[in-house]
Scaffold this active site. Structure first.
Site: not given
Length: 326
Positions: A271, A306
């Site tokens: 991210k 994840r």
């Protein structure tokens, strides 16, 4: 359950002085503490979120999109790329995920990256079904990452909007009876980064309150509590500082009154907040930064992480579990 409902009731008319609570008190203490249980699929180990030595599950990200922030265009079916089906590299990639330790494959046919545009629901469905067909004969849990009810299905439904973006989603989840993941987000992927004000109560209390509302809405729609997994929504309506605070105080969020005992999924992989901290532009340079966030999530108590880089993160999970999951 009797001791909760009727603690003062006598069970045996022959000894009316002995009530339910007395029988409970007479039991030897359990060596293994009781835990909630979240089923994931037939013959699959359920999540026991309160068990201190549970193993962290590895969820592999498999986006079948053109515009996902990290792997857009990588896993499109040959029909969308005009390639020969013989050149389809996806089966090998999925095999590698499973071989490297992924226990869940999360398939997404619509990007939820900040500002991503919506694709027609028919295209999203087609992409997801095509990817699921590649996993038909594999003994693996399949999660569908979607916020649209017509696309929902498989072992786990992973909705970044927790049922907000499609009013049919919660009733659909309830009807299907599968395990669901409800993520904390505000607005839509297009507007979420304008909604990062968590005053007056602050980040953790506000995220907890908003997730409690989604859990209540899910239960109201008929979704069983033991079918719910939560996700703090790192990167969704959170700025850099807030993402770090979520990881730092994740344990506090997990133990919030009304949320304790529910399992959690945490997604930090590649991210942009990691890129910003490291001062790098490319996703290729986020591997070690992602590793640190995955370890932090496990220390805080994540049940599922994840990730994109399955083989690397499987090693991180193994060591982090050895440290904290005892």
């Amino acid at each position: 359950m009797h001791h909760r409902l009727i603690p003062g009731k006598a069970l045996d008319p022959a000894s009316p002085w002995k009530v339910t609570q007395d029988y409970l008190n007479a039991l030897p203490p359990s060596t293994t503490p009781l835990s909630t249980l979240t089923p994931l699929g037939l013959n699959k180990e359920p999540i026991r979120a309160l068990k201190s030595n549970r193993r962290t599950r590895l969820m592999a990200i498999f986006n079948v999109t053109t515009d996902s922030f990290s792997d857009g265009g990588e896993h499109l079916p040959p029909t969308e790329t005009d390639a020969s089906p013989k050149l389809d590299r996806r089966p090998q990639k999925l095999d590698k995920f499973i071989e490297n330790g992924a226990t869940i494959i999360d398939i997404g046919g619509q990007s939820t990256a900040p500002g991503a545009k919506d694709v027609p629901v028919e295209l999203e469905t087609e992409r997801v079904l095509d990817a699921i067909s590649l996993l038909q004969d594999k003994n693996i849990l399949i999660s569908v990452d979607t916020f649209r009810a017509p696309v929902a299905g498989a072992h786990i439904i992973n909705d970044v909007s927790a049922g907000v973006l499609d009013p049919e989603m919660l009733p659909t989840m309830a009807r299907l009876g599968t395990t669901v993941c409800l993520m904390h987000m505000r607005g839509t992927p297009q507007t979420m980064m304008k909604k990062t004000d968590y005053s007056p109560d602050g980040l953790i209390p506000t995220v907890a309150k908003e997730l409690l509302e989604r859990v209540a809405a899910a239960e109201e729609a008929g979704i069983r509590r033991w079918r719910i997994i939560l996700d703090p929504g790192i990167g969704f309506a959170k700025n850099l500082e807030q993402n770090l605070e979520l990881l730092r105080r994740f344990d506090e969020l997990r133990n919030w009154p009304g949320l304790r005992g529910l399992p959690w999924l945490v997604g930090t992989s590649r991210k942009s907040f990691i890129r910003r901290i490291l001062g790098v532009q490319t996703i290729a340079h986020t591997l070690l930064g992602t590793s640190a966030t995955v370890a932090a999530a496990i220390e805080g108590g994540a049940d599922i992480v994840r990730v994109h880089d399955v083989s690397h993160m499987a090693k991180v999970v193994k060591v982090a579990d050895a440290i904290w999951r005892v």
